[in-house]
Design a protein around this motif. Structure first.
Motif, PDB file in Angstrom:
ATOM      1  N   THR A  37       1.154  -1.278  -0.043  1.00 23.20           N
ATOM      2  CA  THR A  37       0.194  -0.074   0.158  1.00 23.20           C
ATOM      3  C   THR A  37       0.626   1.749   0.041  1.00 23.20           C
ATOM      4  O   THR A  37       0.296   2.449  -0.498  1.00 23.20           O
ATOM      5  N   ALA A  38       1.973   1.564   1.093  1.00 21.98           N
ATOM      6  CA  ALA A  38       2.828   2.169   0.446  1.00 21.98           C
ATOM      7  C   ALA A  38       3.277   2.887  -0.499  1.00 21.98           C
ATOM      8  O   ALA A  38       3.770   3.772  -1.470  1.00 21.98           O
ATOM      9  N   SER A  39       3.917   1.778  -1.457  1.00 22.31           N
ATOM     10  CA  SER A  39       4.402   1.510  -2.646  1.00 22.31           C
ATOM     11  C   SER A  39       3.508   2.440  -3.403  1.00 22.31           C
ATOM     12  O   SER A  39       3.966   2.744  -4.352  1.00 22.31           O
ATOM     13  N   TYR A  40       2.436   1.932  -3.437  1.00 20.71           N
ATOM     14  CA  TYR A  40       1.319   2.479  -4.272  1.00 20.71           C
ATOM     15  C   TYR A  40       1.166   3.718  -4.244  1.00 20.71           C
ATOM     16  O   TYR A  40       1.160   4.328  -4.680  1.00 20.71           O
ATOM     17  N   LEU A  41       0.918   3.574  -2.779  1.00 25.82           N
ATOM     18  CA  LEU A  41       0.372   5.942  -2.466  1.00 25.82           C
ATOM     19  C   LEU A  41       1.160   6.210  -2.734  1.00 25.82           C
ATOM     20  O   LEU A  41       1.137   7.587  -3.438  1.00 25.82           O
ATOM     21  N   ASP A  42       2.580   6.084  -2.179  1.00 29.66           N
ATOM     22  CA  ASP A  42       4.043   6.670  -3.087  1.00 29.66           C
ATOM     23  C   ASP A  42       4.249   6.685  -4.337  1.00 29.66           C
ATOM     24  O   ASP A  42       5.063   7.972  -4.969  1.00 29.66           O
ATOM     25  N   GLY A  43       3.885   5.736  -5.714  1.00 30.56           N
ATOM     26  CA  GLY A  43       3.641   5.743  -7.030  1.00 30.56           C
ATOM     27  C   GLY A  43       2.827   5.778  -7.496  1.00 30.56           C
ATOM     28  O   GLY A  43       2.943   7.767  -8.138  1.00 30.56           O
ATOM     29  N   PRO A  44       2.897   4.862  -7.790  1.00 30.02           N
ATOM     30  CA  PRO A  44       0.921   4.967  -9.363  1.00 30.02           C
ATOM     31  C   PRO A  44       0.238   6.333  -8.323  1.00 30.02           C
ATOM     32  O   PRO A  44      -0.494   6.584  -8.831  1.00 30.02           O
ATOM     33  N   GLY A  45      -0.044   5.680  -7.087  1.00 35.45           N
ATOM     34  CA  GLY A  45      -1.324   6.490  -6.641  1.00 35.45           C
ATOM     35  C   GLY A  45      -0.903   7.540  -6.590  1.00 35.45           C
ATOM     36  O   GLY A  45      -2.834   8.020  -6.882  1.00 35.45           O
ATOM     37  N   ARG A  46       0.092   8.406  -6.164  1.00 33.84           N
ATOM     38  CA  ARG A  46       0.436   9.434  -6.346  1.00 33.84           C
ATOM     39  C   ARG A  46      -0.189   9.903  -7.330  1.00 33.84           C
ATOM     40  O   ARG A  46      -0.471  11.458  -7.991  1.00 33.84           O
ATOM     41  N   ASP A  47       0.712   9.609  -8.630  1.00 26.69           N
ATOM     42  CA  ASP A  47       0.663   9.822 -10.436  1.00 26.69           C
ATOM     43  C   ASP A  47      -0.833  10.142 -10.200  1.00 26.69           C
ATOM     44  O   ASP A  47      -1.912  11.048 -11.364  1.00 26.69           O
ATOM     45  N   HIS A  48      -1.630   8.964 -10.012  1.00 28.71           N
ATOM     46  CA  HIS A  48      -3.919   8.629 -10.184  1.00 28.71           C
ATOM     47  C   HIS A  48      -4.303   9.747  -9.957  1.00 28.71           C
ATOM     48  O   HIS A  48      -4.702  10.279 -10.468  1.00 28.71           O
TER      49      HIS A  48
END
Length: 182
Positions: A37-48
């Motif tokens: 979850t941290a990886s998503y929120l800091d990476g692709p999630g931030r872009d989304h």
């Protein structure tokens, strides 16, 4: 005497849980979910998040903060249980109110947000995180709210807890009583 050399203060249920495969599985899956979850929120999630419509963006922001908070609570609880198992923390200390995990707020309903502009991956992480947090809450309740062997059930504490729950659900709302009296 417990395995770590300290007296066994009725911690059989905790020892059997933390010493078993279920704990190892919950611990591994929980910590992996925190990292994922941290990886998503800091990476692709931030872009989304930058491309979301206003309402979905607001929901995403609020939910990502709640999601992070709940996952950190779950991870802290799991690490604490591991510390108790490994003899680095006493069970009595772990049972203190400040270390307990329970659900004060309603769960995030990922299903209700489908087709409202939030990224599918984010909603999947929300659903999995809510399931983990719920499992941790149930485990905490089972491990620390059950009376220890040889310990009498505290009827007064049970009554106080029931009164607090009733007050929180609005059963003692004075305005409701006043409106009924009219």
């Amino acid at each position: 005497m417990a395995a770590n050399g300290s007296p066994d203060n009725g911690s059989d249920s905790l020892n059997s849980f933390t010493g078993g495969k279920l704990f190892d599985t919950v611990f591994a899956k929980g910590m992996a979910l925190v990292e994922e979850t941290a990886s998503y929120l800091d990476g692709p999630g931030r872009d989304h998040a930058r491309t979301l419509p206003r309402e979905a963006g607001l929901t995403y922001s609020a939910w990502s903060m709640e999601l992070t908070t709940r996952l950190m609570q779950a991870a802290s609880w799991l690490v604490m249980q591991k510390a108790v198992r490994d003899g680095e923390m006493r069970r009595e200390d772990a049972s203190a109110r400040k270390y307990r995990v329970n659900r004060d707020d309603p769960p995030l309903d990922a299903e209700a947000q489908r087709d409202k502009g939030l990224p599918q991956r984010f909603l999947e992480l929300v659903a999995r995180s809510e399931a983990l947090f719920e499992q941790i809450c149930r485990l905490d309740q089972a491990l620390y709210n059950a009376p220890m062997p040889g310990q009498a059930k505290n009827v007064v504490s049970d009554q106080i807890a029931q009164l607090q729950k009733a007050a929180e659900t609005g059963a003692f709302d004075p305005l409701m009583v006043w409106h009924r009296a009219k």
